[in-house]
Design a protein around this motif. Sequence first.
Motif, PDB file in Angstrom:
ATOM      1  N   SER A 121     -15.412  -5.893   9.590  1.00  0.00           N
ATOM      2  CA  SER A 121     -14.990  -6.036  10.983  1.00  0.00           C
ATOM      3  C   SER A 121     -13.490  -6.296  11.072  1.00  0.00           C
ATOM      4  O   SER A 121     -12.826  -5.819  11.990  1.00  0.00           O
ATOM      5  N   ALA A 122     -12.936  -7.024  10.114  1.00  0.00           N
ATOM      6  CA  ALA A 122     -11.488  -7.253  10.089  1.00  0.00           C
ATOM      7  C   ALA A 122     -10.756  -5.936   9.825  1.00  0.00           C
ATOM      8  O   ALA A 122      -9.745  -5.635  10.471  1.00  0.00           O
ATOM      9  N   TYR A 123     -11.275  -5.165   8.875  1.00  0.00           N
ATOM     10  CA  TYR A 123     -10.663  -3.868   8.581  1.00  0.00           C
ATOM     11  C   TYR A 123     -10.756  -2.951   9.803  1.00  0.00           C
ATOM     12  O   TYR A 123      -9.784  -2.273  10.146  1.00  0.00           O
ATOM     13  N   GLY A 124     -11.897  -2.952  10.464  1.00  0.00           N
ATOM     14  CA  GLY A 124     -12.055  -2.147  11.676  1.00  0.00           C
ATOM     15  C   GLY A 124     -11.067  -2.553  12.760  1.00  0.00           C
ATOM     16  O   GLY A 124     -10.488  -1.697  13.443  1.00  0.00           O
ATOM     17  N   PHE A 125     -10.852  -3.847  12.907  1.00  0.00           N
ATOM     18  CA  PHE A 125      -9.891  -4.353  13.893  1.00  0.00           C
ATOM     19  C   PHE A 125      -8.484  -3.866  13.552  1.00  0.00           C
ATOM     20  O   PHE A 125      -7.743  -3.399  14.418  1.00  0.00           O
ATOM     21  N   ILE A 126      -8.123  -3.968  12.278  1.00  0.00           N
ATOM     22  CA  ILE A 126      -6.790  -3.528  11.843  1.00  0.00           C
ATOM     23  C   ILE A 126      -6.634  -2.028  12.079  1.00  0.00           C
ATOM     24  O   ILE A 126      -5.593  -1.573  12.575  1.00  0.00           O
ATOM     25  N   CYS A 127      -7.663  -1.255  11.750  1.00  0.00           N
ATOM     26  CA  CYS A 127      -7.613   0.192  11.975  1.00  0.00           C
ATOM     27  C   CYS A 127      -7.480   0.517  13.459  1.00  0.00           C
ATOM     28  O   CYS A 127      -6.732   1.431  13.833  1.00  0.00           O
ATOM     29  N   ASP A 128      -8.187  -0.221  14.296  1.00  0.00           N
ATOM     30  CA  ASP A 128      -8.070  -0.016  15.746  1.00  0.00           C
ATOM     31  C   ASP A 128      -6.641  -0.256  16.206  1.00  0.00           C
ATOM     32  O   ASP A 128      -6.093   0.509  17.007  1.00  0.00           O
ATOM     33  N   ARG A 129      -6.032  -1.325  15.726  1.00  0.00           N
ATOM     34  CA  ARG A 129      -4.647  -1.647  16.109  1.00  0.00           C
ATOM     35  C   ARG A 129      -3.692  -0.572  15.613  1.00  0.00           C
ATOM     36  O   ARG A 129      -2.801  -0.143  16.341  1.00  0.00           O
ATOM     37  N   LEU A 130      -3.869  -0.152  14.367  1.00  0.00           N
ATOM     38  CA  LEU A 130      -3.017   0.919  13.826  1.00  0.00           C
ATOM     39  C   LEU A 130      -3.192   2.210  14.620  1.00  0.00           C
ATOM     40  O   LEU A 130      -2.228   2.920  14.896  1.00  0.00           O
ATOM     41  N   GLN A 131      -4.440   2.511  14.951  1.00  0.00           N
ATOM     42  CA  GLN A 131      -4.711   3.719  15.714  1.00  0.00           C
ATOM     43  C   GLN A 131      -3.980   3.660  17.062  1.00  0.00           C
ATOM     44  O   GLN A 131      -3.347   4.638  17.460  1.00  0.00           O
ATOM     45  N   ASN A 132      -4.039   2.527  17.729  1.00  0.00           N
ATOM     46  CA  ASN A 132      -3.342   2.384  19.011  1.00  0.00           C
ATOM     47  C   ASN A 132      -1.837   2.591  18.845  1.00  0.00           C
ATOM     48  O   ASN A 132      -1.207   3.256  19.671  1.00  0.00           O
ATOM     49  N   ARG A 133      -1.271   2.028  17.774  1.00  0.00           N
ATOM     50  CA  ARG A 133       0.173   2.195  17.526  1.00  0.00           C
ATOM     51  C   ARG A 133       0.523   3.648  17.262  1.00  0.00           C
ATOM     52  O   ARG A 133       1.533   4.144  17.752  1.00  0.00           O
ATOM     53  N   MET A 134      -0.296   4.321  16.473  1.00  0.00           N
ATOM     54  CA  MET A 134      -0.018   5.722  16.143  1.00  0.00           C
ATOM     55  C   MET A 134      -0.166   6.618  17.377  1.00  0.00           C
ATOM     56  O   MET A 134       0.596   7.564  17.541  1.00  0.00           O
ATOM     57  N   GLY A 167       2.597   9.113  19.460  1.00  0.00           N
ATOM     58  CA  GLY A 167       2.386  10.527  19.724  1.00  0.00           C
ATOM     59  C   GLY A 167       1.319  11.236  18.912  1.00  0.00           C
ATOM     60  O   GLY A 167       1.084  12.422  19.110  1.00  0.00           O
ATOM     61  N   MET A 168       0.668  10.555  17.998  1.00  0.00           N
ATOM     62  CA  MET A 168      -0.389  11.217  17.229  1.00  0.00           C
ATOM     63  C   MET A 168      -1.661  11.260  18.073  1.00  0.00           C
ATOM     64  O   MET A 168      -2.040  10.261  18.670  1.00  0.00           O
ATOM     65  N   PRO A 169      -2.310  12.420  18.129  1.00  0.00           N
ATOM     66  CA  PRO A 169      -3.547  12.516  18.914  1.00  0.00           C
ATOM     67  C   PRO A 169      -4.633  11.576  18.390  1.00  0.00           C
ATOM     68  O   PRO A 169      -4.846  11.462  17.184  1.00  0.00           O
ATOM     69  N   LEU A 171      -6.574  10.789  14.468  1.00  0.00           N
ATOM     70  CA  LEU A 171      -6.767   9.471  13.847  1.00  0.00           C
ATOM     71  C   LEU A 171      -8.244   9.153  13.678  1.00  0.00           C
ATOM     72  O   LEU A 171      -8.666   8.629  12.638  1.00  0.00           O
ATOM     73  N   SER A 172      -9.031   9.482  14.674  1.00  0.00           N
ATOM     74  CA  SER A 172     -10.468   9.267  14.581  1.00  0.00           C
ATOM     75  C   SER A 172     -11.058  10.100  13.443  1.00  0.00           C
ATOM     76  O   SER A 172     -11.923   9.637  12.695  1.00  0.00           O
ATOM     77  N   ALA A 173     -10.577  11.324  13.282  1.00  0.00           N
ATOM     78  CA  ALA A 173     -11.037  12.195  12.194  1.00  0.00           C
ATOM     79  C   ALA A 173     -10.706  11.587  10.841  1.00  0.00           C
ATOM     80  O   ALA A 173     -11.542  11.580   9.930  1.00  0.00           O
ATOM     81  N   ALA A 174      -9.503  11.057  10.697  1.00  0.00           N
ATOM     82  CA  ALA A 174      -9.089  10.456   9.425  1.00  0.00           C
ATOM     83  C   ALA A 174      -9.932   9.224   9.103  1.00  0.00           C
ATOM     84  O   ALA A 174     -10.275   8.989   7.946  1.00  0.00           O
ATOM     85  N   ARG A 175     -10.295   8.469  10.130  1.00  0.00           N
ATOM     86  CA  ARG A 175     -11.117   7.280   9.904  1.00  0.00           C
ATOM     87  C   ARG A 175     -12.494   7.650   9.368  1.00  0.00           C
ATOM     88  O   ARG A 175     -13.117   6.867   8.649  1.00  0.00           O
ATOM     89  N   GLN A 176     -12.978   8.833   9.693  1.00  0.00           N
ATOM     90  CA  GLN A 176     -14.283   9.294   9.216  1.00  0.00           C
ATOM     91  C   GLN A 176     -14.326   9.411   7.694  1.00  0.00           C
ATOM     92  O   GLN A 176     -15.400   9.403   7.097  1.00  0.00           O
ATOM     93  N   ALA A 177     -13.162   9.531   7.063  1.00  0.00           N
ATOM     94  CA  ALA A 177     -13.112   9.672   5.604  1.00  0.00           C
ATOM     95  C   ALA A 177     -13.520   8.380   4.908  1.00  0.00           C
ATOM     96  O   ALA A 177     -13.841   8.407   3.718  1.00  0.00           O
ATOM     97  N   GLY A 178     -13.497   7.270   5.632  1.00  0.00           N
ATOM     98  CA  GLY A 178     -13.911   5.997   5.042  1.00  0.00           C
ATOM     99  C   GLY A 178     -12.962   5.467   3.997  1.00  0.00           C
ATOM    100  O   GLY A 178     -13.370   4.769   3.069  1.00  0.00           O
ATOM    101  N   ILE A 179     -11.699   5.774   4.126  1.00  0.00           N
ATOM    102  CA  ILE A 179     -10.693   5.326   3.164  1.00  0.00           C
ATOM    103  C   ILE A 179     -10.455   3.827   3.365  1.00  0.00           C
ATOM    104  O   ILE A 179     -10.162   3.394   4.474  1.00  0.00           O
TER     105      ILE A 179
END
Length: 175
Positions: free
Chosen positions: A4-17, A21-23, A27-35
């Motif tokens: 959940s902490a990692y998900g929160f961080i990813c959400d924040r990064l996604q918002n910043r990106m 200007g990144m669609p 970003l959602s597609a990249a998150r699907q990779a589970g990196i």
Amino acid sequence: MVESAYGFICDRLQNRMVEKGMPVEVLSAARQAGIPSTNRMIALAGALDSFRTDSRFDDLHTAFFRSAKIAAKAGDEADKAAINTELFEEDAERELFQKLDELEPRLKELTGSGDYEAALIEAAALRPEVDRYFDDVLVMAEDERLRINRLALLRRTVDLLVMLGDPMKVAAAPK
């Protein structure tokens, strides 16, 4: 808790990106990779964003879409089934299996070193084998053993390609 902490961080990064200007679809597609690394997830998103304008993106998208569409019908049996090469009846089955065997270590090597651009190009080269598979093989065969084996091969194809995110989400991004 770590997830959940990692998900929160990813959400924040996604918002910043997205603010930069990144669609959001990319970003959602990249998150699907589970990196499990935010730096690598952002690097993959950047590679996907660049690759979506490459003519080879259509090959990656088509190979993933065709495989995922049918693999979604697989059910638990095919998801858990080991691929039995002795059940292959068509050359296209053998060729797709062989290509996946060759591609998997290469993609792991490229993604492990962070070379997502090269990994995307390699993955896009899978399309001819996927196309031939669908042209020559009746995936939903009446024989349950053949059907499950063929669906398991498609599940493996999807699982391998999703290491690089979800091309269907990338395709949905505005140009």
